[in-house]
Every structure is written in C-alpha cells, then in structure tokens.
Design an enzyme around this catalytic site. Structure first.
Site, mmCIF file in Angstrom:
data_model
loop_
_atom_site.group_PDB
_atom_site.id
_atom_site.type_symbol
_atom_site.label_atom_id
_atom_site.label_comp_id
_atom_site.label_asym_id
_atom_site.label_seq_id
_atom_site.Cartn_x
_atom_site.Cartn_y
_atom_site.Cartn_z
ATOM 1 C CB CYS A 63 -28.491 25.403 -29.350
ATOM 2 S SG CYS A 63 -26.818 26.076 -29.193
ATOM 3 C CD GLU A 77 -27.772 19.778 -28.828
ATOM 4 O OE1 GLU A 77 -28.117 19.381 -27.685
ATOM 5 O OE2 GLU A 77 -28.366 20.677 -29.432
#
Length: 243
Positions: free
Chosen positions: A2, A115
């Site tokens: 992340c 992402e």
C-alpha cells in the site's frame, strides 16, 4: 503493498466511525486524495491512564503521524521511507516493528487505497504501462487499516516524531490479479483489543486481522495523474476506462 491512499474524513466523521475521545485530540485534518509516504495522516490510537481499570477499553485518541515508521533506535528519519508497510506474517518478530507490534498498535482510516496493475507490454515498449486502480468499500464506509506507530526523538530539533506503518497480507482473490499484497483491515468488534496498549499474545492479535471479505471492495481504474504526488483532488478517484 500500500503506497498511496485517500483520506478525506474530518475529526467529526472519524468520531462517528471510531468513537474517538475528541476532548483529548486536538487535530486539524485536511482532505488528501493522494496520501504518500512521509506525509502526515490521521491515525487512531489507544491510551490508558494509570487509574484506568484494566477491564475498561482503552481511550481512543486521534493524532496525526508521519507515514513510514521510524524505529526508536534509528539514527535519522530516512529509514521511515522504507518502512511504510509491514508484512503481517513477520511484523511481530522484525526488529523494526517488534516493539510497536507489542504495545503501539493503531487504526489508519482511509476512504480507499491505490494499487497499480502491470499488464503486458505493448508493441515497441520495453516495460508494460501500469494502470492505477482505486480500491474502496462498496458501501462507502471508512476502512480501518491495521497499523503500528512509534515515537522517535529528533535530537537536532529537540522534538518527538510520531510515525506509523500499515500492515499487509496476501491479496484475496478478487484483488490478487491487481497486486499480490493488500492492507489488513479490522472490524469494529476488534478495535478495542487491537488498540489496547497492554501486551497480548501474538496469535490473538493476528487473529484480529482479516483481509477484506471477497466482494466487499470495488476496484476501479483511475487516471495516471495519481502517479504524481503533487496532484491532489477528488478527480483522482473518478473512474475512467482502463488505459
């Protein structure tokens, strides 16, 4: 992994989600659609007073902390840029995270996270272009990402720096095709145990952390403008056709 996320909640809306003791939390929050390492972000922590009964949940406080955990033993803060995530499988034993995992656990609120998916290289390209996706709860709720926080003394400035990291795990099937890792989340009934600064068994703590249930999150392609940390606005999370 992340490496970017969005957080647009105010102290009042976070209080509705996490029941924070706002009387002890003097935090001004600004919406950030492109939260990146080394920036300050809101985190929820648990505190206990000396006179607090052990059977009473820890008081929840809101503070801002620097993304990228700086261990207390670090010589300078630069190590934090390499410690923005901690693998849940090893965080309890790694020297950088061990103390924080034992006593300084946090919730990191997020509207959603980004992402990047790398497809096949196009003709004439050496590397495939990466398409950013914004991943967010379908019901519009606030994500409670599992985090760890730490205090580090900046001796030159004679001040304390609070920093944090986000725990990750293997991505569940719905999202695994985008990236192999994803943040770990907590459900409301696990908040008290996770935020309690008292030591707990590692297996008990790991049992509180769960990947998002399949089907709970939406993943939508968004503009590559998010690649530049200087871009910061609601247009970053607007769905677009995959580029």
């Amino acid at each position: 992994m992340c490496g970017r996320y969005a957080t647009t909640q105010t102290a009042a809306t976070l209080n509705r989600s996490f029941e924070i003791d706002l009387a002890g939390s003097f935090v001004e929050l600004e919406a950030d659609y492109n939260m990146a390492p080394t920036k300050l972000a809101p985190v929820v922590i648990g505190r206990r007073d000396e006179e607090s009964p052990p059977d009473r949940p820890a008081r929840r406080e809101l503070l801002t902390a620097r993304w990228g955990l700086i261990p207390s033993w670090a010589k300078d803060p630069s190590i934090g840029s390499r410690l923005i995530n901690a693998r849940s499988e090893t965080a309890a034993d790694k020297p950088s995270f061990k103390k924080a995992f034992a006593r300084r656990r946090a919730l990191v609120p997020a509207d959603g996270y980004y992402e990047w998916y790398a497809g096949a290289a196009r003709e004439g390209e050496k590397k495939p272009a990466k398409q950013p996706f914004y991943i967010t709860p379908k019901d519009g709720s606030v994500l409670a990402m599992a985090g760890l926080y730490e205090f580090w003394k900046d001796r030159e400035a004679d001040e304390w720096v609070v920093s944090y990291t986000i725990l990750t795990t293997t991505a569940e099937d719905d999202l695994g095709h985008i990236h192999e890792r994803m943040p770990l989340f907590l459900e409301p009934d696990a908040y008290d145990a996770w935020l309690d600064p008292a030591p707990r068994a590692t297996d008990e703590l790991l049992g509180l952390l769960i990947p998002a249930a399949p089907g709970r999150l939406d993943a939508v392609p968004v503009s590559t403008a998010v690649n530049n940390v200087r871009n910061n606005g609601p247009e970053l999370i607007v769905p677009i056709p995959a580029e």
